[in-house]
Design a protein around this motif. Structure first.
Motif, mmCIF file in Angstrom:
data_model
loop_
_atom_site.group_PDB
_atom_site.id
_atom_site.type_symbol
_atom_site.label_atom_id
_atom_site.label_comp_id
_atom_site.label_asym_id
_atom_site.label_seq_id
_atom_site.Cartn_x
_atom_site.Cartn_y
_atom_site.Cartn_z
ATOM 1 N N GLY A 38 27.083 25.159 -30.966
ATOM 2 C CA GLY A 38 25.902 25.126 -30.112
ATOM 3 C C GLY A 38 25.371 23.716 -29.937
ATOM 4 O O GLY A 38 24.957 23.323 -28.843
ATOM 5 N N ARG A 39 25.396 22.929 -31.013
ATOM 6 C CA ARG A 39 24.969 21.536 -30.929
ATOM 7 C C ARG A 39 25.870 20.741 -29.996
ATOM 8 O O ARG A 39 25.403 19.946 -29.176
ATOM 9 N N THR A 43 23.474 23.990 -26.198
ATOM 10 C CA THR A 43 22.835 25.257 -25.875
ATOM 11 C C THR A 43 22.815 26.145 -27.106
ATOM 12 O O THR A 43 23.633 25.988 -28.016
ATOM 13 N N ASP A 44 21.849 27.070 -27.128
ATOM 14 C CA ASP A 44 21.793 28.048 -28.213
ATOM 15 C C ASP A 44 22.688 29.247 -27.942
ATOM 16 O O ASP A 44 22.987 30.028 -28.844
ATOM 17 N N ASP A 45 23.092 29.414 -26.681
ATOM 18 C CA ASP A 45 23.966 30.524 -26.311
ATOM 19 C C ASP A 45 25.412 30.044 -26.431
ATOM 20 O O ASP A 45 25.989 29.501 -25.489
ATOM 21 N N VAL A 46 26.003 30.256 -27.598
ATOM 22 C CA VAL A 46 27.318 29.687 -27.877
ATOM 23 C C VAL A 46 28.437 30.711 -27.769
ATOM 24 O O VAL A 46 29.585 30.389 -28.068
#
Length: 409
Positions: A38-39, A43-46
């Motif tokens: 995600g990093r 995005t947090d949607d990985v």
């Protein structure tokens, strides 16, 4: 001590230690893997990014493993193990400290191209193990990975809370430890180069070879076993959360318990069961228990049932060393690497197909009257493949030709 003597005395212990290092390393990285991807993706949607990474690795590894296995037969196991573990060590550090998605994907592909640790260890173990002891030792080998699944996630979770990259640093160190151990193995299998066949680079060349060895029916069931084994990878966390309201810590507990049960089965039960009912009987028992457990999982609606169900779900995995042993008995020592490479491609194929198929079914049925319908897929694959194997065994017996694994009771 000569290389041949070392192979017989130290070889199995070194191979088990290499498998243990790899198993713990794999378990360590599980908790922090989504966060690191995600990093890198910003995005947090990985889910899509992580799925792409898994798919890229699995496809490349599936295509590369048969060639790597054949190269191991030709040039020895040690060079492949050193290469595989060294690249894995570098890959862990890249994932931890290079937050660039394109770079991560490139290294995932490189790792898939070179990673043959489990297949090469299995082939090397077959090289130094008498036929009658292979089921027991394959069970020990699988237990090493089970220990990693038990120890790794707990340790990785604690380390990732201290520093996100820490589990990957330790995993890299374990891979380098595996390199040091691999260097203690003999450089060759003790045979002249001329005794080994040509190096097979095209993975499709293994398909007619598997057919010529009479292994297609048993290989199909082995695919079904691995399909079932891989199915929780995509479903377990989301299914237990949505169906039973499990928290991340509860999910982690179930994964660790699964690793513990898996280790107990492989370490303490596989050998005695094979000795009592034969390798073929153990394979049939494992398939039956696994298929039944998956059906129960599909229909259960009570959270506490999950915990006792972990035991039979992992008991069914005795089929894995059983089928490994059945097929290794049909191949001489000069082609064990080729066999293990081909079987590892079967494993990789299952690793690609099973999560995708189970996720697709779950997305369609999660809101239906049977939200656990995806867990019926492994039993359906068994229903398609097991009859083919049984019919082939019956036909071989009628023709007075031993089927795959007929040496075992």
């Amino acid at each position: 001590m000569s290389e041949r003597e070392r192979s017989g005395s130290e070889g199995p212990a070194i191979l088990f230690l290499i498998a243990l290092c790899e198993g713990i390393a794999l378990g360590l990285v599980l908790p922090s893997l989504p966060a690191l991807y995600g990093r890198a993706a910003g995005t947090d949607d990985v889910a899509m990014v992580f799925g792409l990474s898994l798919g890229l690795y699995a496809v490349v590894n599936m295509l590369a493993l048969p060639a790597l296995g054949s190269l191991g037969d030709r040039f020895g196991r040690r060079p492949l193990l050193v290469l595989s573990l060294a690249v894995t060590a570098i890959d862990c550090l890249v994932i931890a400290y290079v937050p660039v998605l394109s770079v991560l994907l490139v290294f995932r592909a490189i790792t898939g191209l070179t990673n043959s640790t489990s297949a090469t260890v299995a082939a090397a173990l077959a090289d130094v193990t008498p036929v009658e002891d292979r089921t027991r030792r394959f069970g020990y080998l699988n237990a090493c990975y089970g220990i990693g699944l038990f120890v790794g996630p707990f340790s990785g979770g604690v380390l990732s809370e201290i520093r996100l990259e820490a589990p990957y640093v330790l995993a890299s160190a374990l891979a380098l430890t595996g390199v040091v151990l691999a260097l203690r193995l003999p450089s060759r299998n003790g045979k002249a180069l001329a005794e080994y066949g040509r190096v097979i680079i095209n993975p499709l060349r293994h398909l007619p070879w598997i057919g010529a060895m009479g292994l297609v029916p048993v290989a199909l069931v082995y695919f079904a076993v691995r399909f079932s084994f891989e199915s929780p990878n995509a479903l377990w966390a989301i299914y237990t959360t949505e169906r039973f309201g499990f928290t991340p810590s509860t999910i982690g507990l179930t994964v660790s318990l699964a690793g513990l049960f898996y280790t107990i089965v492989q370490l303490f039960l596989a050998g005695p069961i094979a000795g009592r009912i034969g390798v073929t009987g153990m394979a049939m028992l494992g398939v039956g228990v696994d298929a039944t457990s998956m059906i129960v999982l599909a229909f259960t609606s009570t959270a506490w049932v999950i915990f006792p169900l972990l035991a039979p779900l992992n008991f069914g995995n005795i089929a894995i060393p059983a089928f490994q042993s059945l097929m290794s008995r049909k191949v001489d020592s000069t082609q064990q690497g080729r066999l293990q490479g081909a079987l590892s491609s079967v494993v990789a194929l299952a690793a690609v197909i099973s999560p995708l198929a189970c996720s697709a079914v779950y997305s369609v049925t999660s809101a239906s009257a049977l939200p656990g319908a995806a867990w019926l897929l492994p039993s359906a694959v068994y229903a398609l493949t097991v009859p083919i194997w049984l019919i082939s065994r019956r036909s071989a017996k009628r023709g007075n030709a031993p089927p795959a694994g007929a040496e075992a009771r």
